[in-house]
Design a protein around this motif. Structure first.
Motif, short mmCIF file in Angstrom:
data_model
loop_
_atom_site.label_atom_id
_atom_site.label_comp_id
_atom_site.label_asym_id
_atom_site.label_seq_id
_atom_site.Cartn_x
_atom_site.Cartn_y
_atom_site.Cartn_z
N GLY A 284 9.60 -3.60 4.54
CA GLY A 284 8.86 -4.23 3.45
C GLY A 284 7.62 -3.43 3.12
O GLY A 284 6.61 -3.53 3.80
N GLN A 285 7.70 -2.58 2.09
CA GLN A 285 6.59 -1.70 1.77
C GLN A 285 5.42 -2.42 1.12
O GLN A 285 4.28 -2.19 1.45
CB GLN A 285 7.08 -0.60 0.81
N SER A 286 5.72 -3.31 0.19
CA SER A 286 4.67 -3.81 -0.68
C SER A 286 4.21 -5.21 -0.33
O SER A 286 3.03 -5.45 -0.09
CB SER A 286 5.16 -3.77 -2.13
N ASN A 287 5.17 -6.14 -0.28
CA ASN A 287 4.82 -7.52 0.03
C ASN A 287 5.16 -7.83 1.48
O ASN A 287 6.33 -7.76 1.87
CB ASN A 287 5.57 -8.49 -0.90
N PRO B 83 17.62 12.10 2.66
CA PRO B 83 17.65 10.87 3.45
C PRO B 83 16.37 10.58 4.23
O PRO B 83 16.16 9.46 4.67
CB PRO B 83 18.84 11.08 4.39
N HIS B 84 15.49 11.58 4.37
CA HIS B 84 14.24 11.30 5.07
C HIS B 84 13.24 10.57 4.18
O HIS B 84 12.22 10.09 4.68
CB HIS B 84 13.62 12.59 5.61
N ILE B 85 13.52 10.46 2.88
CA ILE B 85 12.62 9.74 1.99
C ILE B 85 13.06 8.28 1.90
O ILE B 85 12.34 7.37 2.29
CB ILE B 85 12.58 10.40 0.60
N VAL B 86 14.21 8.04 1.33
CA VAL B 86 14.87 6.74 1.36
C VAL B 86 16.36 7.03 1.51
O VAL B 86 16.79 8.18 1.43
CB VAL B 86 14.61 5.88 0.09
N GLY C 157 1.48 5.05 -5.49
CA GLY C 157 0.76 3.79 -5.28
C GLY C 157 0.64 3.44 -3.81
O GLY C 157 -0.40 2.92 -3.37
N ILE C 158 1.70 3.72 -3.04
CA ILE C 158 1.64 3.50 -1.59
C ILE C 158 0.56 4.39 -0.98
O ILE C 158 -0.21 3.96 -0.12
CB ILE C 158 3.01 3.77 -0.95
N LYS C 159 0.49 5.64 -1.46
CA LYS C 159 -0.54 6.56 -0.97
C LYS C 159 -1.93 5.98 -1.22
O LYS C 159 -2.80 6.00 -0.34
CB LYS C 159 -0.40 7.91 -1.68
N GLY C 160 -2.11 5.40 -2.41
CA GLY C 160 -3.39 4.78 -2.71
C GLY C 160 -3.69 3.61 -1.80
O GLY C 160 -4.82 3.43 -1.35
N ARG C 161 -2.66 2.81 -1.49
CA ARG C 161 -2.87 1.66 -0.60
C ARG C 161 -3.17 2.12 0.82
O ARG C 161 -3.94 1.47 1.54
CB ARG C 161 -1.66 0.73 -0.63
N VAL C 162 -2.56 3.20 1.26
CA VAL C 162 -2.88 3.76 2.58
C VAL C 162 -4.36 4.14 2.63
O VAL C 162 -5.07 3.82 3.59
CB VAL C 162 -1.99 4.98 2.90
N ALA D 76 4.42 -0.19 8.34
CA ALA D 76 4.02 0.80 9.34
C ALA D 76 4.41 2.22 8.92
O ALA D 76 3.84 3.19 9.40
CB ALA D 76 4.64 0.47 10.69
N GLN D 77 5.42 2.34 8.02
CA GLN D 77 5.87 3.65 7.58
C GLN D 77 5.21 4.09 6.27
O GLN D 77 5.63 5.06 5.64
CB GLN D 77 7.39 3.63 7.39
N ALA D 78 4.19 3.37 5.84
CA ALA D 78 3.56 3.68 4.56
C ALA D 78 3.01 5.11 4.52
O ALA D 78 3.07 5.78 3.48
CB ALA D 78 2.45 2.67 4.26
#
Length: 356
Positions: free
Chosen positions: A48-51, A263-266, A318-323, A331-333
């Motif tokens: 669950g990346q976002s929520n 595959p290392h990305i998604v 956006g994930i980078k910004g949240r990190v 945990a994998q963000a």
């Protein structure tokens, strides 16, 4: 891939910063979820990346809770109320999704909005190569995904209560505008030359609006589905945060990115011997979808592919910004954030027709 599976499978204790008042939640569940009986134990899903997503365990059954993350949020992001709406409508239409039991839009209960849905048991394949099954079953699993996406795109949004779920028409113009703005506005995450170049290409090569519009998932990947424990059948499609009314061919092309996705990305098939695995070729997979949806061909496929790599790159940005801001839920963000430049490069390659 083993690390990805371990990082995303199962539950863990609720992570620091994501706990909430369990007594308050219990009181809400007793009032709003028919048949709920405590005591309640709360675990947090690793994925669950976002929520942030939680498993609610009671003596008789388990539930799933998805909530907005705590902290400062970008406007319009993490709209759990939209997820609950589309799930409820699609469940009523006979599409394979989890049943929603309740939505809470009162911040005073656990600190953010949330919804509670059924816990669907089955298989999740984190690896698009689907190890551990026969070639015949692997082919059937791919055919089931193809059929499920075609079914989603067959619904009349008005007929299932989703006529107001998004704005029809001009999908690519609106999406390129939205994601490019979000990318440019997130100053903390920085800029990327490939990303800037593909935005210019997408804006310059915008396809003419053909009026096609359907309910689209927005993140239709093999690892966002729960399959039957023993049959090649989709039991539930997960993660509807990016769903809206949009162009069905864009949604299909996002799904078909798996043929070019490292595959290392998604979950992706880049570098895999799909013939040896019994996985249909990209051409045959496209043809199967066209056959199911009554299309002769798929015009603008290159544009759709470039657009989707760009869009996923924008999401990872956006994930980078949240990190950086300290609000990333998964945990994998950090790994997702680090993959952003590679996705931006793939988006530019797709725009040039250079993907293998």
């Amino acid at each position: 891939m083993t690390d990805v599976v371990e990082a995303n499978t199962g539950t863990t204790a609720v992570r620091a910063g994501y706990a909430f008042d369990e007594a308050a939640l219990t009181a809400w569940l007793e009032t709003h979820v028919e048949g709920f009986e405590g005591p309640l134990a709360v675990e947090q899903f690793k994925g669950g990346q976002s929520n942030p997503t939680y498993k609610l365990v009671t003596p008789s059954r388990s539930y799933v809770l998805r909530r907005k993350p705590p902290g400062q949020l970008l406007k319009g992001a993490h709209a759990v109320e939209r997820e609950a709406k589309v799930l409820s409508a699609l469940h009523g239409a006979g599409f394979p999704v989890a049943r929603v039991y309740g939505l809470c839009t009162d911040d005073d209960v656990i600190g953010t909005w949330f919804y509670v849905m059924e816990m669907v048991e089955g298989r999740i394949f984190w690896d698009a190569r689907v190890p551990g099954v026969s070639n015949a079953e692997r082919a059937a699993l791919y055919d089931a995904m193809n059929a499920t996406l075609a079914q989603l795109h067959s619904f009349d949004p008005e007929a299932i209560g989703l006529g107001d779920y998004g704005r029809p028409g001009n999908y690519f113009a609106r999406q390129v505008g939205r994601w490019s703005k979000q990318y440019r506005d997130d100053e903390a995450a920085g800029r990327d030359g490939n990303m800037d170049a593909v935005i210019d290409w997408l804006e310059a090569n915008m396809p003419e609006d053909d009026g096609a519009s359907s309910v689209i998932h927005g993140d239709f990947r093999i690892d966002n589905m729960i399959f039957h424990p023993t049959e090649p059948r989709v039991m539930a499609v997960l993660d509807w945060e990016l769903s809206t009314l949009g162009h069905p061919l864009a949604d299909f092309a996002y799904h078909a990115m798996m043929y070019h996705m490292p595959p290392h990305i998604v979950a992706g098939l880049a570098g895999a011997d799909i013939v040896a695995l019994g996985i249909p070729s990209e051409k045959d997979y496209v043809a199967a979808y066209c056959r199911r949806t009554g299309r002769k061909d798929m015009p603008g496929y290159r544009y759709c592919m470039a657009f989707n790599f760009f869009r996923l790159a924008a999401i990872f940005h956006g994930i980078k910004g949240r990190v950086i801001r300290g609000t990333a839920a998964n945990a994998q963000a950090k790994e997702r954030a680090e993959a952003f430049p590679e996705l931006a490069r793939l988006a530019l390659q797709a725009s040039r027709g250079e993907l293998g």
